[in-house]
Design a protein around this motif. Structure first.
Motif, short mmCIF file in Angstrom:
data_model
loop_
_atom_site.label_atom_id
_atom_site.label_comp_id
_atom_site.label_asym_id
_atom_site.label_seq_id
_atom_site.Cartn_x
_atom_site.Cartn_y
_atom_site.Cartn_z
N HIS A 130 -16.68 -1.19 -13.56
CA HIS A 130 -15.39 -2.35 -13.26
C HIS A 130 -15.42 -2.82 -12.19
CE1 HIS A 130 -13.22 0.42 -16.22
NE2 HIS A 130 -12.30 -0.44 -15.37
N ALA A 131 -15.75 -4.10 -11.75
CA ALA A 131 -15.02 -4.44 -10.45
C ALA A 131 -14.31 -5.23 -9.93
CB ALA A 131 -16.83 -5.78 -10.73
N ILE A 132 -14.06 -4.38 -9.06
CA ILE A 132 -12.80 -5.38 -8.65
C ILE A 132 -12.96 -6.47 -7.43
CG2 ILE A 132 -11.25 -5.42 -6.42
CD1 ILE A 132 -11.33 -2.09 -7.19
N THR A 133 -12.55 -7.57 -8.06
CA THR A 133 -12.79 -9.20 -7.38
C THR A 133 -11.27 -9.07 -6.18
OG1 THR A 133 -13.04 -10.01 -10.27
CG2 THR A 133 -11.96 -11.77 -8.17
N THR A 134 -9.95 -9.13 -6.47
CA THR A 134 -8.81 -9.31 -6.19
C THR A 134 -8.37 -7.97 -5.77
OG1 THR A 134 -6.99 -10.16 -7.27
CG2 THR A 134 -8.95 -11.01 -6.09
N LEU A 135 -7.94 -7.20 -4.36
CA LEU A 135 -6.52 -5.87 -4.86
C LEU A 135 -5.13 -6.29 -3.91
CD1 LEU A 135 -6.30 -2.89 -5.08
CD2 LEU A 135 -7.50 -2.60 -3.19
N ASP A 136 -4.58 -6.27 -3.93
CA ASP A 136 -3.11 -6.29 -3.34
C ASP A 136 -1.73 -5.28 -3.46
OD1 ASP A 136 -3.48 -9.45 -2.66
OD2 ASP A 136 -3.63 -9.93 -4.58
N ALA A 137 -2.02 -5.17 -1.80
CA ALA A 137 -1.11 -3.97 -1.89
C ALA A 137 0.09 -3.78 -1.53
CB ALA A 137 -2.00 -2.58 -1.89
N GLN A 138 1.02 -3.61 -1.51
CA GLN A 138 3.05 -3.24 -0.90
C GLN A 138 3.58 -1.76 -1.12
OE1 GLN A 138 5.14 -6.41 -2.84
NE2 GLN A 138 3.90 -8.05 -2.63
N PRO A 139 3.62 -1.30 0.01
CA PRO A 139 4.71 -0.35 -0.10
C PRO A 139 5.86 -0.87 -1.03
CG PRO A 139 4.77 -1.47 2.16
CD PRO A 139 4.19 -2.29 1.57
N ALA A 140 6.62 0.36 -2.16
CA ALA A 140 7.31 0.01 -2.63
C ALA A 140 8.73 0.85 -2.51
CB ALA A 140 6.47 0.57 -4.09
N SER A 141 8.57 1.24 -2.13
CA SER A 141 10.12 2.10 -1.42
C SER A 141 10.45 2.49 -0.09
CB SER A 141 10.10 2.90 -2.29
OG SER A 141 10.89 4.30 -1.78
N GLN A 142 11.34 2.02 0.52
CA GLN A 142 11.95 2.74 1.48
C GLN A 142 12.36 3.74 2.04
OE1 GLN A 142 14.68 -0.29 1.08
NE2 GLN A 142 13.50 -2.11 1.81
N ASN A 143 12.09 4.37 0.85
CA ASN A 143 12.55 5.89 0.63
C ASN A 143 11.10 7.09 0.26
OD1 ASN A 143 15.24 5.43 0.97
ND2 ASN A 143 15.13 5.00 -1.71
N GLU A 144 9.75 6.25 0.45
CA GLU A 144 9.04 7.16 0.24
C GLU A 144 7.46 6.33 0.75
OE1 GLU A 144 9.30 9.24 -3.77
OE2 GLU A 144 8.10 7.63 -4.77
N ALA A 145 6.44 6.82 0.17
CA ALA A 145 5.47 6.06 0.76
C ALA A 145 4.46 5.52 -0.06
CB ALA A 145 4.57 7.04 1.55
N SER A 146 5.68 5.13 -1.58
CA SER A 146 4.69 4.91 -2.39
C SER A 146 4.36 3.14 -2.74
CB SER A 146 5.58 4.94 -4.18
OG SER A 146 7.53 4.22 -3.62
N ILE A 147 3.49 3.57 -3.47
CA ILE A 147 2.53 1.81 -3.21
C ILE A 147 2.59 1.07 -4.30
CG2 ILE A 147 0.38 0.82 -2.46
CD1 ILE A 147 -0.44 3.45 -0.78
N MET A 148 2.72 -0.10 -4.89
CA MET A 148 2.59 -0.76 -5.74
C MET A 148 1.14 -1.47 -5.31
SD MET A 148 4.71 -2.38 -8.20
CE MET A 148 5.91 -1.21 -7.49
N CYS A 149 0.22 -1.72 -6.10
CA CYS A 149 -1.19 -2.43 -6.15
C CYS A 149 -1.48 -3.07 -7.48
CB CYS A 149 -2.57 -2.30 -5.45
SG CYS A 149 -2.82 -0.23 -5.67
N MET A 150 -2.17 -4.84 -7.72
CA MET A 150 -2.78 -5.46 -8.29
C MET A 150 -3.48 -5.44 -8.28
SD MET A 150 -0.66 -8.50 -10.26
CE MET A 150 -1.53 -9.44 -9.49
N VAL A 151 -4.66 -4.94 -9.27
CA VAL A 151 -5.93 -5.41 -9.17
C VAL A 151 -6.39 -7.09 -10.13
CG1 VAL A 151 -8.14 -4.56 -9.95
CG2 VAL A 151 -6.67 -2.80 -8.77
N THR A 152 -7.70 -7.63 -10.09
CA THR A 152 -7.80 -8.44 -10.84
C THR A 152 -9.39 -7.93 -11.12
OG1 THR A 152 -8.39 -10.62 -9.71
CG2 THR A 152 -6.24 -10.44 -10.47
N GLY A 153 -9.54 -8.37 -11.89
CA GLY A 153 -11.89 -7.76 -11.87
C GLY A 153 -12.06 -7.92 -13.44
N GLN A 154 -13.18 -7.57 -12.86
CA GLN A 154 -14.21 -7.85 -14.07
C GLN A 154 -14.49 -6.65 -14.76
OE1 GLN A 154 -17.41 -10.75 -12.53
NE2 GLN A 154 -16.69 -12.35 -13.32
#
Lengths: 124, 124
Positions: free
Chosen positions: B63-87
């Protein structure tokens, strides 16, 4: 309440048809705590998100969903994670752009709003 | 605790290097309630997810990551949403496949596990 697959389908159909017709109307789908990362740039809150969407440098746009996958995102509430891959056609250009977009939808009353939104063009 | 961008970067780097070296070792990153949708087919629970990953019809993969974006996913816990595009490069083939993958990470102690995982190849 419909199942998460149906909700994800209804949501994304509505989202993209609204985007393609008058993207300022998407304001109703975001809240103050909503986040959108558009091509690596983060925006928070409905007003900032819509400002960004309105500023995008195209007049006409059409989204076509290629794939849509959805999952329940929580054991505690009916939130939904979905990822779309699709095609974007802008300003009647011949070029078709590929994109990927992730939505994290949270329930509010009988409806849903966007907590997280990540958008990226995908270059082949 | 590191910020969500750093965690997302560390997580995806670890995930893909483990995937590319010995994907059975990814079991530790999933729980019984974890969900993975791989090319439209849903799998639930660490055992089923790893069984699916092990069954994928390639011997070597990178795998080679081209882009990685992340955001906090909740106000109640430190969960994280991330989306990768890659090869994805498989079995030393000349063809490079594009993919998109979304992870919803939830904290557990000082670490994170995968609550949601959606993978799709993107065809240009």
């Amino acid at each position: 309440m419909a199942d998460f697959q149906t909700i994800a389908k209804q949501f994304t159909d509505y989202y993209y048809s609204t985007f393609d017709n008058d993207r300022s109307q998407l304001a109703a789908l975001y809240r103050d705590g909503s986040m959108m990362t558009w091509e690596a740039t983060p925006h928070q809150g409905s007003a900032a998100i819509i400002e960004k969407l309105k500023s995008l440098p195209f007049q006409s746009v059409r989204h076509a969903i290629t794939t849509l996958d959805a999952q329940p995102a929580s054991q505690n509430e009916a939130s939904i994670m979905c990822m779309v891959t699709g095609q974007l056609m802008v300003d009647d250009g011949q070029n078709v752009l590929q994109y990927s977009q992730t939505f994290h939808l949270r329930p509010e009353g009988s409806s849903y709003y966007v907590q997280n939104d990540i958008f990226r063009l995908v270059y082949g």
